[in-house]
Write a protein that holds these residues in place. Structure first.
Motif, PDB file in Angstrom:
ATOM      1  N   THR A   1      -5.095  -1.580   1.495  1.00  0.00           N
ATOM      2  CA  THR A   1      -3.355  -3.245   1.653  1.00  0.00           C
ATOM      3  C   THR A   1      -3.560  -3.445   3.194  1.00  0.00           C
ATOM      4  O   THR A   1      -3.105  -5.074   2.880  1.00  0.00           O
ATOM      5  CB  THR A   1      -3.080  -2.482   0.353  1.00  0.00           C
ATOM      6  N   ARG A   2      -2.953  -2.566   3.666  1.00  0.00           N
ATOM      7  CA  ARG A   2      -2.111  -3.125   4.620  1.00  0.00           C
ATOM      8  C   ARG A   2      -3.575  -3.922   5.738  1.00  0.00           C
ATOM      9  O   ARG A   2      -3.086  -4.760   6.401  1.00  0.00           O
ATOM     10  CB  ARG A   2      -1.698  -2.240   5.433  1.00  0.00           C
TER      11      ARG A   2
ATOM     12  N   PRO B   1      -2.242  -3.041  -3.960  1.00  0.00           N
ATOM     13  CA  PRO B   1      -3.176  -2.497  -4.188  1.00  0.00           C
ATOM     14  C   PRO B   1      -3.089  -2.067  -5.699  1.00  0.00           C
ATOM     15  O   PRO B   1      -2.626  -2.211  -6.376  1.00  0.00           O
ATOM     16  CB  PRO B   1      -3.659  -0.548  -4.581  1.00  0.00           C
TER      17      PRO B   1
ATOM     18  N   SER C   1      -3.831   2.233   4.990  1.00  0.00           N
ATOM     19  CA  SER C   1      -4.017   1.557   3.708  1.00  0.00           C
ATOM     20  C   SER C   1      -5.425   0.439   3.893  1.00  0.00           C
ATOM     21  O   SER C   1      -5.081  -0.636   4.580  1.00  0.00           O
ATOM     22  CB  SER C   1      -3.611   1.253   2.481  1.00  0.00           C
TER      23      SER C   1
ATOM     24  N   GLY D   1       1.101  -1.000  -0.127  1.00  0.00           N
ATOM     25  CA  GLY D   1       0.249  -0.132  -0.248  1.00  0.00           C
ATOM     26  C   GLY D   1       0.656   1.002  -0.072  1.00  0.00           C
ATOM     27  O   GLY D   1       1.809   1.306   0.700  1.00  0.00           O
TER      28      GLY D   1
ATOM     29  N   SER E   1       6.296  -3.886   5.209  1.00  0.00           N
ATOM     30  CA  SER E   1       5.370  -2.176   4.431  1.00  0.00           C
ATOM     31  C   SER E   1       6.008  -1.839   3.623  1.00  0.00           C
ATOM     32  O   SER E   1       7.535  -1.542   3.976  1.00  0.00           O
ATOM     33  CB  SER E   1       4.662  -1.020   5.617  1.00  0.00           C
TER      34      SER E   1
END
Length: 202
Positions: A17-18, A80, A15, A10, A41
């Motif tokens: 995504t995380r 993402p 985010s 992300g 990350s």
């Protein structure tokens, strides 16, 4: 102890995504008590990844992460999707790995996007990358659209996460994917049905 690394690509500080990577970590812990999961990350390593791309040498902090990825028993990769594919940061990280770093390693592919129309990016963008790296990708890819974070879609998302996790765990235990012809497939999940039959707006 089995060691799994989850890569979250992300680009924003907070985010989805995380969040999806964290949901996978929780699922692994529920299904495989004898496993550790570390979420990494890539946003925090963006400058180091760029330096490694330009120089061919990974700075110490990035090299530590690379070593963890190479040593991991399995990977969960979450990115993402922008304009139907993954961002450059995601690709650049895997570009700095040695060509055989993921050979034979079980991998779960997952992605997030602003619309469910991006969902096929798992198959036409992500799978070819990991096929080239000779990773062992589990059958179920998990895509999360905004629908999946709402109250209507959270159960469907959780089911797909648990299915992909179960396939990863089964591979790590040497039992194949644990799936058979009688199992449901994603084409009939709530998310995909919502694409073909969107709610009407008054």
């Amino acid at each position: 102890m089995t060691n799994i690394v989850a890569i979250a690509a992300g680009l924003s500080d907070a985010s989805t995504t995380r969040l999806l990577a964290d949901r996978f970590a929780e699922s692994v812990k529920r299904k495989y008590g004898d496993a550790t999961v570390e979420v990494v990350s890539l946003r925090e390593l963006a400058h180091e990844i760029t330096d490694a791309t330009l120089t061919g040498f990974a700075p110490p902090r990035l090299q530590t992460v690379i070593d963890k990825v190479v040593a991991a028993d399995g990977l969960i990769v979450v990115t993402p999707i922008f304009k139907a594919s993954y961002p450059g940061l995601f690709k650049s990280f895997f570009d700095v790995l040695e060509a055989d770093a993921l050979t034979g390693k079980p991998v779960v592919l997952a992605a997030t996007g602003g619309t469910a129309r991006h969902s096929l990016a798992i198959d036409f963008a992500m799978r070819p990358l990991f096929a080239y790296m000779q990773a062992l990708v589990v059958p179920t890819g998990v895509f999360a659209s905004p629908y999946d974070w709402g109250s209507d879609g959270t159960n469907a998302l959780g089911e797909r996460i648990d299915r992909a996790t179960a396939e990863l765990v089964s591979l790590l235990k040497g039992a194949g994917t644990g799936r058979g012809p009688s199992d449901d497939i994603d084409l009939f999940s709530d998310t995909f049905l919502s694409i073909s039959n969107p709610p009407t707006v008054d």
